[in-house]
Design a protein around this motif. Sequence first.
Motif, PDB file in Angstrom:
ATOM      1  N   GLY A  58       0.901  -0.710   0.031  1.00 41.67           N
ATOM      2  CA  GLY A  58      -0.161   0.142  -0.009  1.00 41.67           C
ATOM      3  C   GLY A  58       1.502   1.300  -0.299  1.00 41.67           C
ATOM      4  N   VAL A  59       0.511   2.255  -0.145  1.00 38.96           N
ATOM      5  CA  VAL A  59       0.484   3.479  -0.247  1.00 38.96           C
ATOM      6  C   VAL A  59       0.820   3.823   0.757  1.00 38.96           C
ATOM      7  N   PHE A  61       0.861   6.840   2.567  1.00 40.99           N
ATOM      8  CA  PHE A  61      -0.806   7.371   3.360  1.00 40.99           C
ATOM      9  C   PHE A  61      -1.351   7.391   3.190  1.00 40.99           C
ATOM     10  N   HIS A  62      -1.986   6.192   2.297  1.00 41.32           N
ATOM     11  CA  HIS A  62      -2.653   5.428   1.963  1.00 41.32           C
ATOM     12  C   HIS A  62      -2.755   3.890   1.933  1.00 41.32           C
ATOM     13  N   SER A  63      -3.015   3.108   2.862  1.00 42.11           N
ATOM     14  CA  SER A  63      -2.364   1.893   2.886  1.00 42.11           C
ATOM     15  C   SER A  63      -3.300   1.828   1.814  1.00 42.11           C
ATOM     16  N   GLU A  64      -4.941   1.528   2.062  1.00 41.03           N
ATOM     17  CA  GLU A  64      -5.419   0.752   1.395  1.00 41.03           C
ATOM     18  C   GLU A  64      -5.863   0.694  -0.091  1.00 41.03           C
ATOM     19  N   LEU A  65      -4.997   1.382  -0.931  1.00 42.23           N
ATOM     20  CA  LEU A  65      -4.457   2.462  -1.918  1.00 42.23           C
ATOM     21  C   LEU A  65      -3.375   1.016  -2.807  1.00 42.23           C
ATOM     22  N   VAL A  84      -0.241   3.911 -10.076  1.00 41.08           N
ATOM     23  CA  VAL A  84       0.009   4.649  -8.070  1.00 41.08           C
ATOM     24  C   VAL A  84       1.825   5.200  -8.189  1.00 41.08           C
ATOM     25  N   ALA A  88       1.931   8.741  -6.845  1.00 39.48           N
ATOM     26  CA  ALA A  88       2.179   8.520  -4.831  1.00 39.48           C
ATOM     27  C   ALA A  88       3.443   9.536  -4.363  1.00 39.48           C
TER      28      ALA A  88
END
Length: 217
Positions: A58-59, A61-65, A84, A88
């Motif tokens: 995951g990214v 700062f946005h683990s679901e992405l 992505v 990011a």
Amino acid sequence: MSFANRKDAGAKLAGALAGYRGKCPVVIALPRGGVAVAAEIARALDAPLDLLFVQKIGVPFHSELAMGAIVEGPEPTIVRNESVIRQARIHDGEFSAICKLKQAEIGRRKRLYLGDRNSIPLNGRVVIVVDDGIATGSTVKAALKAIRKQGPQELVLAVPVAPAATLEELKNEVDALICLEAPFVFRAVGHFYADFRQVSDADVIAALEAANQGGSE
């Protein structure tokens, strides 16, 4: 609501996969959510159940992405979502560092769930890969690529629910694709289950042991 719980989803998928019963398949679950679904399929097809360990990357700062996924192996299979990563602004060093953390988690889960048990060889076998649902498809795609490297006779993906667009992207990765619900408008996998509670490590271990009590490889 399409499924009461993961066991119900597995029973319904097993019905759609009944034709594989005489082909000596191996059922591969993606833990943790896919195990309860796969256990029902393995039981119905009289097939061994094994696990493939894959982690979404995951990214930060946005683990679901998902910016990729990593699959276990002597040489881990890594799938990158370049669009992505680029959006990011993730540099290679940052991506590699997260991969190492995910590899460590894969190792922890493998030791916990399987102990010293060896994985079932997949070369020349009919392999049915199961999860409890698919959203973006990044982790499943990584899993399929890793299994394809092992030379299965036939590679099948079986899931209760996935977006139609994601299935279109995955169909070229497999020889057969079974999905019971393929909505064009999709929010989350959990919306298709009445009970979508989190699966614990203990649940995975119990399901694996029950499925393989009397089975042979």
